[in-house]
Design a protein around this motif. Sequence first.
Motif, PDB file in Angstrom:
ATOM      1  N   THR A   1      57.373 -46.550 -79.016  1.00  0.00           N
ATOM      2  CA  THR A   1      57.502 -46.708 -77.569  1.00  0.00           C
ATOM      3  C   THR A   1      58.860 -47.351 -77.285  1.00  0.00           C
ATOM      4  O   THR A   1      59.674 -47.528 -78.174  1.00  0.00           O
TER       5      THR A   1
ATOM      6  N   SER B   1      47.181 -44.155 -70.191  1.00  0.00           N
ATOM      7  CA  SER B   1      48.302 -44.083 -71.127  1.00  0.00           C
ATOM      8  C   SER B   1      47.892 -44.610 -72.501  1.00  0.00           C
ATOM      9  O   SER B   1      47.492 -45.765 -72.642  1.00  0.00           O
TER      10      SER B   1
ATOM     11  N   THR C   1      58.481 -49.413 -71.743  1.00  0.00           N
ATOM     12  CA  THR C   1      57.043 -49.108 -71.785  1.00  0.00           C
ATOM     13  C   THR C   1      56.225 -50.365 -72.041  1.00  0.00           C
ATOM     14  O   THR C   1      55.146 -50.544 -71.454  1.00  0.00           O
TER      15      THR C   1
ATOM     16  N   GLU D   1      49.885 -45.198 -74.976  1.00  0.00           N
ATOM     17  CA  GLU D   1      50.846 -46.228 -75.365  1.00  0.00           C
ATOM     18  C   GLU D   1      50.473 -47.579 -74.767  1.00  0.00           C
ATOM     19  O   GLU D   1      50.546 -48.602 -75.439  1.00  0.00           O
ATOM     20  N   HIS D   2      50.086 -47.585 -73.499  1.00  0.00           N
ATOM     21  CA  HIS D   2      49.695 -48.841 -72.852  1.00  0.00           C
ATOM     22  C   HIS D   2      48.467 -49.442 -73.519  1.00  0.00           C
ATOM     23  O   HIS D   2      48.374 -50.673 -73.687  1.00  0.00           O
TER      24      HIS D   2
END
Length: 337
Positions: free
Chosen positions: A37, A53, A41, A55-56
């Motif tokens: 990431t 998300s 982000t 990634e989140h």
Amino acid sequence: MNPLLIQHRLKIAGLVIGLCILGLTFVLSMALGQVQTTIRTVIEAFTNYNPASTEHIIITTTRISRSSIAMVIGASLAVAGALMQALTRNPLASPSIFGINSGALFFVVFATVFLSTNSLLQLMWIAFLGGTIATIMVFFLASLGKDSLSPIKIVLAGAAITAFFSSFTQGLLVIDQQGLEGVLFWLGGSVAGRNLEMLQTILPFIVGAGIVALFLGNSINIFTSGEDIAKGLGQRVLLVKILMSIVIILLAGSSVAVGGSIGFIGLIVPHLVRLLVGIDYRWIIPYCAVCGGILLLLSDVIARLVIIPEEMPIGVMTALIGVPFFISIARRAGRTT
């Protein structure tokens, strides 16, 4: 301007810069890994969280706990190492010399093999208990006979207890090789798979011990000038030794309980810090906390990236960094004797 005042301001500035580097390293630690990431982000994961998300989710559930634990453990081991070197007046000393690592590992293996304990939280407390008992045994042995709790007796007692628990651990693993799988985290050292609950459990011990260490800074300066001089200046040397030992137990014991056997942080960082700020423990202790956190965060990041998609145990990374440094220190110590 007074040179001492200039040095004081430079050390404060250095500490502030170190904290900024620590913060940047912490953010990078949450951004880098098998799922790459960006810093943006990472910031968005906390300021504009999107539950859709991936990634989140990874950042707020897995990496925040992993990075936090690595930072805290790195700081704790570095401070414990600095106090250990002061207590034993041995530049090659580190928290493992107290038998904390070997004692914790033996108790974890014992609980895994005979009690079938699999919970990480339970094993954490068992490891902490094992490290504490091992350290108490070291001090009991070192207090026997003449020259009670002298640096050389502490080192010898620590080596004996470490060998004692290590041999029993190997014996248990030979008896039940399946138990080896359950303790690989503690053998190699790792902050993977740990959660914030484990950090919250040990944090009061670490914070309390860290505060005591800061207040001990001036007393340690007097103690390291020599016990006879310290006694002549009215210092209660035995009390200082006991307080330093309790702080080492809490810092190193908590770290080993969560992260397993992570070596060399407690050896390397104090030497690097002394190159920066000298021998004043009022500065060595906070600098060690900052630099230790940075070093272990960087080691964890490299451990994730070096063999993607797998990852290397963080203890292996610190060993790769620490062994050449250890050899360098040993050679220097040999030339000065």
